[in-house]
Design a protein around this motif. Structure first.
Motif, PDB file in Angstrom:
ATOM      1  N   GLN A 127       0.836  -1.186  24.254  1.00 36.44           N
ATOM      2  CA  GLN A 127       1.870  -1.443  25.247  1.00 36.44           C
ATOM      3  C   GLN A 127       1.245  -1.680  26.622  1.00 36.44           C
ATOM      4  O   GLN A 127       1.635  -2.577  27.350  1.00 36.44           O
ATOM      5  CB  GLN A 127       2.799  -0.228  25.276  1.00 36.44           C
ATOM      6  CG  GLN A 127       3.910  -0.338  26.257  1.00 36.44           C
ATOM      7  CD  GLN A 127       4.810  -1.489  25.920  1.00 36.44           C
ATOM      8  OE1 GLN A 127       5.525  -1.457  24.945  1.00 36.44           O
ATOM      9  NE2 GLN A 127       4.760  -2.543  26.712  1.00 36.44           N
ATOM     10  N   LEU A 186       9.769  -0.817  25.134  1.00 31.58           N
ATOM     11  CA  LEU A 186       9.474   0.572  24.765  1.00 31.58           C
ATOM     12  C   LEU A 186      10.048   0.965  23.408  1.00 31.58           C
ATOM     13  O   LEU A 186       9.857   2.086  22.958  1.00 31.58           O
ATOM     14  CB  LEU A 186      10.027   1.528  25.832  1.00 31.58           C
ATOM     15  CG  LEU A 186       9.553   1.269  27.273  1.00 31.58           C
ATOM     16  CD1 LEU A 186      10.088   2.351  28.192  1.00 31.58           C
ATOM     17  CD2 LEU A 186       8.035   1.227  27.341  1.00 31.58           C
ATOM     18  N   SER A 187      10.735   0.032  22.743  1.00 38.61           N
ATOM     19  CA  SER A 187      11.494   0.459  21.562  1.00 38.61           C
ATOM     20  C   SER A 187      10.603   0.790  20.377  1.00 38.61           C
ATOM     21  O   SER A 187      11.053   1.417  19.434  1.00 38.61           O
ATOM     22  CB  SER A 187      12.513  -0.609  21.175  1.00 38.61           C
ATOM     23  OG  SER A 187      11.861  -1.827  20.941  1.00 38.61           O
ATOM     24  N   LEU A 211       7.901   2.666  20.620  1.00 35.83           N
ATOM     25  CA  LEU A 211       7.131   3.883  20.913  1.00 35.83           C
ATOM     26  C   LEU A 211       7.919   5.112  20.477  1.00 35.83           C
ATOM     27  O   LEU A 211       9.143   5.067  20.389  1.00 35.83           O
ATOM     28  CB  LEU A 211       6.857   3.959  22.414  1.00 35.83           C
ATOM     29  CG  LEU A 211       6.086   2.785  23.006  1.00 35.83           C
ATOM     30  CD1 LEU A 211       5.932   2.966  24.512  1.00 35.83           C
ATOM     31  CD2 LEU A 211       4.726   2.641  22.356  1.00 35.83           C
ATOM     32  N   ARG A 228       7.871   7.143  25.057  1.00 31.37           N
ATOM     33  CA  ARG A 228       8.831   6.233  25.678  1.00 31.37           C
ATOM     34  C   ARG A 228       9.222   6.742  27.060  1.00 31.37           C
ATOM     35  O   ARG A 228       9.262   5.989  28.030  1.00 31.37           O
ATOM     36  CB  ARG A 228      10.071   6.119  24.782  1.00 31.37           C
ATOM     37  CG  ARG A 228      10.924   4.932  25.096  1.00 31.37           C
ATOM     38  CD  ARG A 228      12.100   4.855  24.168  1.00 31.37           C
ATOM     39  NE  ARG A 228      11.704   4.930  22.763  1.00 31.37           N
ATOM     40  CZ  ARG A 228      12.490   5.315  21.789  1.00 31.37           C
ATOM     41  NH1 ARG A 228      13.725   5.701  22.050  1.00 31.37           N
ATOM     42  NH2 ARG A 228      12.063   5.342  20.544  1.00 31.37           N
ATOM     43  N   ARG A 236       8.278   4.946  30.537  1.00 35.88           N
ATOM     44  CA  ARG A 236       9.399   4.576  31.392  1.00 35.88           C
ATOM     45  C   ARG A 236       9.049   4.913  32.845  1.00 35.88           C
ATOM     46  O   ARG A 236       9.234   4.093  33.743  1.00 35.88           O
ATOM     47  CB  ARG A 236      10.621   5.377  30.938  1.00 35.88           C
ATOM     48  CG  ARG A 236      11.930   4.752  31.248  1.00 35.88           C
ATOM     49  CD  ARG A 236      13.020   5.491  30.511  1.00 35.88           C
ATOM     50  NE  ARG A 236      13.242   6.805  31.087  1.00 35.88           N
ATOM     51  CZ  ARG A 236      13.788   7.824  30.425  1.00 35.88           C
ATOM     52  NH1 ARG A 236      14.138   7.678  29.172  1.00 35.88           N
ATOM     53  NH2 ARG A 236      13.979   8.969  31.021  1.00 35.88           N
ATOM     54  N   THR A 261      17.166  -4.015  27.255  1.00 32.44           N
ATOM     55  CA  THR A 261      17.099  -2.822  26.415  1.00 32.44           C
ATOM     56  C   THR A 261      18.468  -2.553  25.799  1.00 32.44           C
ATOM     57  O   THR A 261      19.485  -3.047  26.285  1.00 32.44           O
ATOM     58  CB  THR A 261      16.637  -1.590  27.221  1.00 32.44           C
ATOM     59  OG1 THR A 261      16.615  -0.464  26.358  1.00 32.44           O
ATOM     60  CG2 THR A 261      17.567  -1.312  28.384  1.00 32.44           C
ATOM     61  N   GLU A 293      17.323   4.122  29.490  1.00 31.57           N
ATOM     62  CA  GLU A 293      16.324   3.251  30.118  1.00 31.57           C
ATOM     63  C   GLU A 293      16.971   2.411  31.213  1.00 31.57           C
ATOM     64  O   GLU A 293      16.418   2.240  32.296  1.00 31.57           O
ATOM     65  CB  GLU A 293      15.714   2.307  29.069  1.00 31.57           C
ATOM     66  CG  GLU A 293      14.454   2.827  28.439  1.00 31.57           C
ATOM     67  CD  GLU A 293      13.987   1.915  27.304  1.00 31.57           C
ATOM     68  OE1 GLU A 293      14.053   0.695  27.455  1.00 31.57           O
ATOM     69  OE2 GLU A 293      13.554   2.461  26.279  1.00 31.57           O
TER      70      GLU A 293
END
Lengths: 310, 363
Positions: free
Chosen positions: B140, B161-162, B164, B169, B173, B191, B196
């Motif tokens: 990432q 981030l989906s 992780l 996450r 963030r 997202t 988030e």
């Protein structure tokens, strides 16, 4: 006390000997591998060893023959037709592989796009590969026929030629003819295998490269091609081995002619070994292919391993 | 600079109208988050900004220039993909340098920028590795690095981030937020996770079925949702909804159903008077309910029966039945409630939401 009792009961009912053998993983593995070993032994190892034994005798059809050492190899070394066959085989394999790879890759890239009738086209592409080679080669033989050639007819009517082209009568044209047929037959295998390889490459990678500023040609060169390389190497490996030992197309199209000008290893070995009945010499010719193919396989397998582990 | 304007954007996939009349002005340096359930058109909108998807109608402009027909590479944007889309055959360094090499940057400049980005992201010691030798979090970072080195006008993030795990996450963030504060580059972020969206966005765009439902700062969405969908989507646990009938008892409005009768606070009175005798949807967030005490006016309390008790440590979630409705109340962790216990709950009157039962728009 209790433990002892249990062990005794187990001991009292011994399993049959066979079942106990199968419980042992080493024996089980052995039993499972036996059918494969028998098949490989009967159809690969035995003929191979028999071929080697045959090649060092002077056996002919009906004559078991005696050991003559490397005499057969010495004889074919000085045989000009054999030398032509070697040259032809390399030329045939080299030229067709280059064309099959480039045309196959081009087709695969086209087929990898989204368009109407995609599934149908993909199936259609496979046709040359599905039709029995002897049948399709006969069709090609007619197309290259000196008198009835549809190619000549076509070229004549568009005004490209004024007289007949004697496709199979001229040594060079005959070679070109069989090369064309081999390419036609081999492209689908390349196209479909490379298409399968292309589909394992995430479209996101190409999108990322597009955003990174790579033009279509750069995306192919820097992203698609390196990721397709392992598949390409396997496909080329298979194709080279098959083409090098090709028999059907030449046998049907030219029979090695005109004047032995289009013989490959396999057709010449057949002509000498079966046609003329000189089994030992035919075996020697076939075996002459072996070192070359072995080198190709070793080189390519090493290369594939390097690509995959890096 | 990095100002993005979407004007009357539409996208059709054959008969499917995936994105409908989207209008939005993204200011320079702003962090805008598109949020909504899957299939709402948020990713399609992002891909249209990137140039990976053609727009069916409308105009997209970046810094005043219409980019509708510009290739992705000519839009001066960088994108971080959901699956990172790292080039598997290249080292981390080459992955980050690729965009600069394609743009013919000088070697020393490439090196400087890659090292700079690697420092910011803490991946300086991974530069020689291949992507498959990295963990999800490290990949990432490399994907982020590849975007940063380019110094683009706009960053586009597609659910970065989906993939992780939950803990990572939350950590990433925070790092994304810091990174944005540090670089100040305009960011458009997609997202499906409302947390988030709330924590990252300067402004949040809520989408559903291709339509923008509401655009606003996170707290505005939370406090004044434009409709029932936004109210239910933003906030966790989700808002409780129940259908009530408005009644006028001697000049005082009440909202009534089989489970309770609530006095409508005077502040809402004028807007709701027109709905007397009709059904409306009432919305109460779990955190706006508490166990009733003598201090609560009787008209703002209602009886309920506890069905499930969820201990979260910092608070307790009570799943209660009030009449025919199930509700969730987030109550003080000191409350000792038992299953099947009868409990009287009180509502914070300032924080009751009303929605039209038919149009679902906020009243």
């Amino acid at each position: 006390m209790a433990v002892q009792a249990i062990t005794t009961t187990l001991g009292e009912a011994p399993q049959p000997r066979r079942q106990r053998l199968l419980e042992d993983e080493r024996w089980l593995a052995f039993f499972l591998i036996v059918p494969t070993m028998v098949l490989l032994g009967m159809f690969i190892a035995y003929p191979f060893v028999r071929g080697i034994l045959l090649s060092v005798t002077n056996s002919r059809v009906g004559v078991p023959g005696d050991f003559v050492g490397l005499a057969n190899f010495h004889k074919i070394w000085n045989d000009s037709i054999f030398r032509t066959s070697v040259y032809n085989t390399f030329l045939y394999t080299g030229v067709t592989t280059v064309f099959k790879l480039s045309l196959g890759l081009w087709l695969a890239m086209l087929l990898n796009r989204n368009f109407k009738g995609k599934a149908f086209t993909r199936a259609f592409i496979l046709l040359p590969f599905i039709i029995p080679t002897v049948l399709s080669t006969f069709a090609w033989k007619w197309m290259f026929d000196p008198t009835f050639s549809v190619l000549n007819w076509l070229l004549f009517h568009v005004g490209a030629i004024t007289g007949r082209i004697n496709w199979m009568g001229d040594p060079d044209l005959a070679m070109i003819s069989i090369i064309i047929v081999n390419i036609w037959r081999g492209v689908p295998f390349f196209a479909i295998s490379l298409l399968a390889g292309l589909q394992t490459i995430s479209p996101e990678l190409n999108e990322a490269a597009a955003i990174d500023g790579a033009k279509p040609w750069q995306r192919f060169w820097h992203v698609t091609w390196p990721l397709l390389l392992p598949v390409t190497m396997v496909v080329v490996l298979f194709s080279v081995i098959q083409t090098f030992a090709d028999f059907q197309i030449v046998y049907v199209m030219t029979g090695g002619g005109p004047a032995n000008a289009t013989h490959l290893f396999a057709t010449y070995a057949y002509q000498i070994g079966i046609g003329t009945g000189l089994l030992s010499e035919g075996a020697a010719i076939s075996l002459a292919m072996f070192p070359v193919l072995l080198l190709v396989v070793v080189f390519q397998l090493l290369y594939i391993r390097r690509v995959e582990t890096r | 600079m990095g100002q993005v304007v979407l004007k009357d954007i539409n996208k059709f996939y054959d008969a499917v109208h995936a994105v409908i009349d989207v209008n939005l002005q993204i200011r320079d340096k702003e962090f805008v988050v598109f949020v909504g359930p899957s299939g709402c058109g948020k990713t399609t909108t992002l891909r249209m900004i990137a140039g990976l998807e053609a727009i069916s109608s409308g105009d997209i402009s970046i810094d005043g220039t219409v980019v509708n027909n510009l290739a992705p590479m000519d839009r001066d944007i960088a994108m971080v993909f959901q699956n990172y889309a790292l080039y598997p055959h290249m080292s981390v360094y080459d992955n980050m340098a690729f965009g600069l090499k394609m743009r013919k940057f000088a070697r020393p400049e490439i090196k400087k920028r890659v090292n700079e980005a690697a420092d910011i992201l803490g991946i300086g010691d991974l530069l020689k590795r291949k992507p498959r030798q990295l963990s999800g979090g490290q990949r990432q970072r490399v994907a982020l690095g590849r975007a940063i080195v380019r110094h683009p006008r706009v960053f586009l993030f597609d659910e970065p981030l989906s993939n992780l795990d939950a803990k990572l996450r939350v950590q990433m963030r925070v790092e994304l937020k810091k990174l944005h504060l540090r670089l100040g580059t305009t960011a458009v972020y997609v997202t499906h996770d409302q947390v988030e969206a709330m924590t990252l966005g300067d402004r949040v765009v809520v989408m559903k079925d291709g339509l923008v439902q509401q655009v606003g700062e996170p707290l505005d969405l939370y406090n004044q949702p434009a409709n029932k969908f936004v109210a239910g989507f933003i906030g966790s646990p989700a808002m409780n909804f129940s259908t009530v009938t408005m009644a006028d008892g001697n000049g005082r409005l009440t909202a009534k159903n089989s489970g309770f009768e609530l006095e409508v606070p005077a502040a809402h009175g004028d807007r709701l008077r027109g709905h007397v005798g009709r059904e409306v949807t009432i919305g109460i967030r779990p955190e706006d309910l508490h166990v009733a005490t003598d201090a609560d006016p009787v008209g703002l309390t209602f009886p309920s029966k506890v069905e499930v008790v969820e201990q979260l440590g910092s608070e307790i979630l009570l799943d209660v039945r009030a009449g025919t409705d199930m509700m969730v109340a987030a109550v003080d962790p000191t409350v000792r409630a038992k299953v099947d216990e009868q409990l009287r709950l009180a509502v914070n009157p300032a924080r009751i939401h009303f929605f039209d039962a038919k149009t679902e728009a906020a009243i």
